[in-house]
Design a protein around this motif. Structure first.
Motif, PDB file in Angstrom:
ATOM      1  N   PRO A 240      96.296  20.963  30.947  1.00 54.30           N
ATOM      2  CA  PRO A 240      95.974  19.536  31.032  1.00 54.30           C
ATOM      3  C   PRO A 240      96.270  18.907  32.394  1.00 54.30           C
ATOM      4  N   LEU A 241      97.398  19.273  33.007  1.00 53.65           N
ATOM      5  CA  LEU A 241      97.761  18.647  34.282  1.00 53.65           C
ATOM      6  C   LEU A 241      96.969  19.209  35.458  1.00 53.65           C
ATOM      7  N   ASP A 242      96.172  20.253  35.210  1.00 48.12           N
ATOM      8  CA  ASP A 242      95.238  20.761  36.211  1.00 48.12           C
ATOM      9  C   ASP A 242      93.918  19.997  36.141  1.00 48.12           C
ATOM     10  N   ASN A 243      93.796  19.129  35.156  1.00 46.72           N
ATOM     11  CA  ASN A 243      92.639  18.237  34.990  1.00 46.72           C
ATOM     12  C   ASN A 243      93.177  16.815  34.868  1.00 46.72           C
ATOM     13  N   TYR A 244      94.034  16.452  35.801  1.00 43.39           N
ATOM     14  CA  TYR A 244      94.930  15.311  35.685  1.00 43.39           C
ATOM     15  C   TYR A 244      94.205  13.981  35.493  1.00 43.39           C
ATOM     16  N   ILE A 245      93.222  13.678  36.327  1.00 46.17           N
ATOM     17  CA  ILE A 245      92.555  12.370  36.283  1.00 46.17           C
ATOM     18  C   ILE A 245      91.827  12.176  34.961  1.00 46.17           C
ATOM     19  N   ASN A 246      91.060  13.175  34.544  1.00 42.60           N
ATOM     20  CA  ASN A 246      90.322  13.056  33.286  1.00 42.60           C
ATOM     21  C   ASN A 246      91.265  12.972  32.086  1.00 42.60           C
ATOM     22  N   VAL A 247      92.360  13.711  32.128  1.00 43.92           N
ATOM     23  CA  VAL A 247      93.322  13.688  31.032  1.00 43.92           C
ATOM     24  C   VAL A 247      94.024  12.338  30.948  1.00 43.92           C
ATOM     25  N   LEU A 248      94.400  11.773  32.087  1.00 50.22           N
ATOM     26  CA  LEU A 248      95.038  10.447  32.072  1.00 50.22           C
ATOM     27  C   LEU A 248      94.116   9.405  31.432  1.00 50.22           C
ATOM     28  N   LYS A 249      92.858   9.448  31.798  1.00 52.86           N
ATOM     29  CA  LYS A 249      91.906   8.492  31.225  1.00 52.86           C
ATOM     30  C   LYS A 249      91.755   8.744  29.722  1.00 52.86           C
ATOM     31  N   PHE A 250      91.751  10.009  29.330  1.00 52.96           N
ATOM     32  CA  PHE A 250      91.704  10.341  27.902  1.00 52.96           C
ATOM     33  C   PHE A 250      92.898   9.737  27.166  1.00 52.96           C
ATOM     34  N   LEU A 251      94.099   9.864  27.740  1.00 53.62           N
ATOM     35  CA  LEU A 251      95.300   9.328  27.097  1.00 53.62           C
ATOM     36  C   LEU A 251      95.182   7.829  26.881  1.00 53.62           C
ATOM     37  N   ASP A 252      94.614   7.135  27.855  1.00 54.76           N
ATOM     38  CA  ASP A 252      94.447   5.690  27.716  1.00 54.76           C
ATOM     39  C   ASP A 252      93.398   5.352  26.653  1.00 54.76           C
ATOM     40  N   MET A 253      92.300   6.116  26.664  1.00 54.53           N
ATOM     41  CA  MET A 253      91.206   5.788  25.749  1.00 54.53           C
ATOM     42  C   MET A 253      91.526   6.160  24.305  1.00 54.53           C
ATOM     43  N   VAL A 254      92.157   7.307  24.079  1.00 56.53           N
ATOM     44  CA  VAL A 254      92.452   7.728  22.710  1.00 56.53           C
ATOM     45  C   VAL A 254      93.478   6.800  22.051  1.00 56.53           C
ATOM     46  N   ASN A 255      94.257   6.139  22.888  1.00 56.96           N
ATOM     47  CA  ASN A 255      95.281   5.200  22.431  1.00 56.96           C
ATOM     48  C   ASN A 255      94.718   3.800  22.149  1.00 56.96           C
ATOM     49  N   SER A 256      93.509   3.529  22.636  1.00 52.92           N
ATOM     50  CA  SER A 256      92.952   2.179  22.535  1.00 52.92           C
ATOM     51  C   SER A 256      92.434   1.899  21.130  1.00 52.92           C
ATOM     52  N   ASN A 257      92.442   0.609  20.758  1.00 56.92           N
ATOM     53  CA  ASN A 257      92.037   0.258  19.392  1.00 56.92           C
ATOM     54  C   ASN A 257      90.536   0.341  19.184  1.00 56.92           C
ATOM     55  N   TYR A 258      89.744   0.440  20.253  1.00 58.02           N
ATOM     56  CA  TYR A 258      88.298   0.525  20.069  1.00 58.02           C
ATOM     57  C   TYR A 258      87.831   1.969  19.883  1.00 58.02           C
ATOM     58  N   THR A 259      88.750   2.955  20.076  1.00 56.72           N
ATOM     59  CA  THR A 259      88.377   4.347  19.786  1.00 56.72           C
ATOM     60  C   THR A 259      89.147   4.817  18.555  1.00 56.72           C
ATOM     61  N   PHE A 260      90.272   5.519  18.764  1.00 56.61           N
ATOM     62  CA  PHE A 260      90.990   6.125  17.650  1.00 56.61           C
ATOM     63  C   PHE A 260      92.328   5.454  17.342  1.00 56.61           C
ATOM     64  N   ASN A 261      92.801   4.613  18.260  1.00 52.74           N
ATOM     65  CA  ASN A 261      94.063   3.889  18.049  1.00 52.74           C
ATOM     66  C   ASN A 261      95.214   4.835  17.677  1.00 52.74           C
ATOM     67  N   ILE A 262      95.277   5.972  18.362  1.00 49.96           N
ATOM     68  CA  ILE A 262      96.342   6.943  18.128  1.00 49.96           C
ATOM     69  C   ILE A 262      97.504   6.618  19.069  1.00 49.96           C
ATOM     70  N   GLY A 263      98.659   6.297  18.496  1.00 51.64           N
ATOM     71  CA  GLY A 263      99.814   5.893  19.296  1.00 51.64           C
ATOM     72  C   GLY A 263     100.301   7.003  20.209  1.00 51.64           C
ATOM     73  N   GLN A 264     100.842   6.629  21.354  1.00 46.50           N
ATOM     74  CA  GLN A 264     101.305   7.614  22.319  1.00 46.50           C
ATOM     75  C   GLN A 264     102.369   8.545  21.747  1.00 46.50           C
ATOM     76  N   ARG A 265     103.180   8.030  20.845  1.00 51.48           N
ATOM     77  CA  ARG A 265     104.219   8.872  20.246  1.00 51.48           C
ATOM     78  C   ARG A 265     103.649   9.913  19.284  1.00 51.48           C
ATOM     79  N   HIS A 266     102.368   9.821  19.043  1.00 51.47           N
ATOM     80  CA  HIS A 266     101.679  10.819  18.211  1.00 51.47           C
ATOM     81  C   HIS A 266     100.840  11.766  19.071  1.00 51.47           C
ATOM     82  N   ILE A 267     101.123  11.777  20.370  1.00 47.65           N
ATOM     83  CA  ILE A 267     100.392  12.635  21.305  1.00 47.65           C
ATOM     84  C   ILE A 267     101.378  13.572  22.001  1.00 47.65           C
ATOM     85  N   THR A 268     101.029  14.844  22.061  1.00 47.72           N
ATOM     86  CA  THR A 268     101.834  15.834  22.771  1.00 47.72           C
ATOM     87  C   THR A 268     100.980  16.477  23.858  1.00 47.72           C
TER      88      THR A 268
END
Length: 349
Positions: free
Chosen positions: A160-188
């Protein structure tokens, strides 16, 4: 043409303005995609025909084709082999627990880290996955199992950290309420130890769980199986982890794949204790999966239990990962590897 899944809400609103559309259309579109599972602009009923035409001329919705799908005999694991528009295949796994459904997603096609016990590294890295291609794994899996995904693990094919920019954006988007609203504490997020990126991630102060693929208590042993050990020492990784803990106050998870007669001896356990003593961390012991192209074998159950007991008795919180989906090639990279081999055999490659 752009994959619309790569656009976050603000970017989509900006596109609407630039194309003389109302900004509220962006919310309508993402609702269709993420809430209603409508992946064709023509099926978005509350959009004007002219808007649909603009979208069709500028975007595509890259939901990968399911090439293969397997459900384990115990029904606790579903594995997907996806094919994207360019023909590249990746895999992801849904694991069903009492607390909800957890998905393990891939972040790259292949991997260049070269860990010798992992099937994902065979053949190297082909390319990074875009943010939308990572999100699409969840979209498609959630649709197929007809249930909500509540936890995300970035531990599939790729670093994941070898694809850093795309992964960071994924972390923000997957956490947002307009997509999946998955809390950061539920992400590893799992990494083999790219120290500069761990430090950068710490500064973001995300509340996700950082998992370090350690697999050895010293550099000499680690270099036998993990080429990244030639670039970053265990000492550097531990220092980066301590910085991460300081910035986030989050517990680090250390992944330790037990390999017969290599890193499963008692002395390795005691060396690991000395390394981790006093850290806010826990160790996840992994009975290694057999990879046909490698010669490593998993430790015996008695060795795994003894290693666990030594760590626990010396104050290191430890778990043994429950094996799930072993009957469906659920280990990282195995299904993709088998599929590509079969395809090449049929094509005479």
């Amino acid at each position: 043409m752009y994959n619309i899944l790569d656009f976050d809400m603000n970017e989509l609103k900006e596109w609407m303005e630039q194309n003389k559309e109302s900004k509220f259309r962006a919310k309508q579109i993402v609702d269709w995609i993420y809430k209603q599972n409508i992946w064709d602009f023509n099926g978005m009923k509350n959009l004007p025909k002219s808007t649909k035409e603009k979208l069709t001329n500028s975007f595509y919705i890259d939901i990968p084709k399911i090439v293969e799908m397997y459900t384990s005999k115990t029904n606790d694991t579903v594995k997907f082999l996806y094919e994207f528009r360019d023909g590249n295949v990746i895999e992801c796994v849904v694991m069903k627990y009492k607390y909800g459904n957890s998905i393990c997603v891939s972040t790259q096609v292949g991997c260049r880290m070269g860990c010798k016990f992992c099937a994902s590294t065979l053949g190297g890295r082909i390319r990074n996955l875009s943010t939308g291609e990572i999100l699409a794994q969840i979209l498609n899996a959630q649709y197929k199992i007809k249930d909500r995904i509540s936890n995300v693990v970035l531990m599939g094919s790729g670093e994941p950290l070898d694809n850093y920019i795309n992964v960071l954006k994924f972390l923000d988007m997957v956490n947002s309420n307009y997509t999946f609203n998955i809390g950061q504490r539920h992400i590893t997020l799992s990494t083999c130890g790219l120290v500069p990126k761990i430090l950068d991630l710490a500064d973001k102060e995300y509340q996700l769980t950082l998992a370090i693929s350690l697999h050895a208590p010293n550099d000499k042993l680690r270099k036998l199986t993990m080429p990244i050990a030639n670039e970053y020492s265990i000492s550097e990784i531990i220092d980066a982890c301590k910085y991460y803990i300081k910035k986030t106050n989050r517990r680090i998870s250390f992944e330790y794949a037990l390999i017969k007669d290599l890193n499963d001896m008692d002395e390795c356990a005691y060396e690991l204790i000395k390394l981790l003593k006093g850290m806010l961390c826990h160790v996840n012991l992994i009975p290694i999966n057999k990879v046909r192209e490698r010669n490593y074998e998993k430790s015996s159950l008695s060795n795994v239990k003894r290693f666990y007991d030594i760590l626990e008795k010396n104050g290191i919180e430890t778990t043994i990962r429950r094996e799930m989906g072993s009957d469906i090639n659920a280990a990282c990279g195995q299904l993709r590897r088998s599929y590509l081999k079969s395809k090449n055999d049929l094509e005479g490659v």
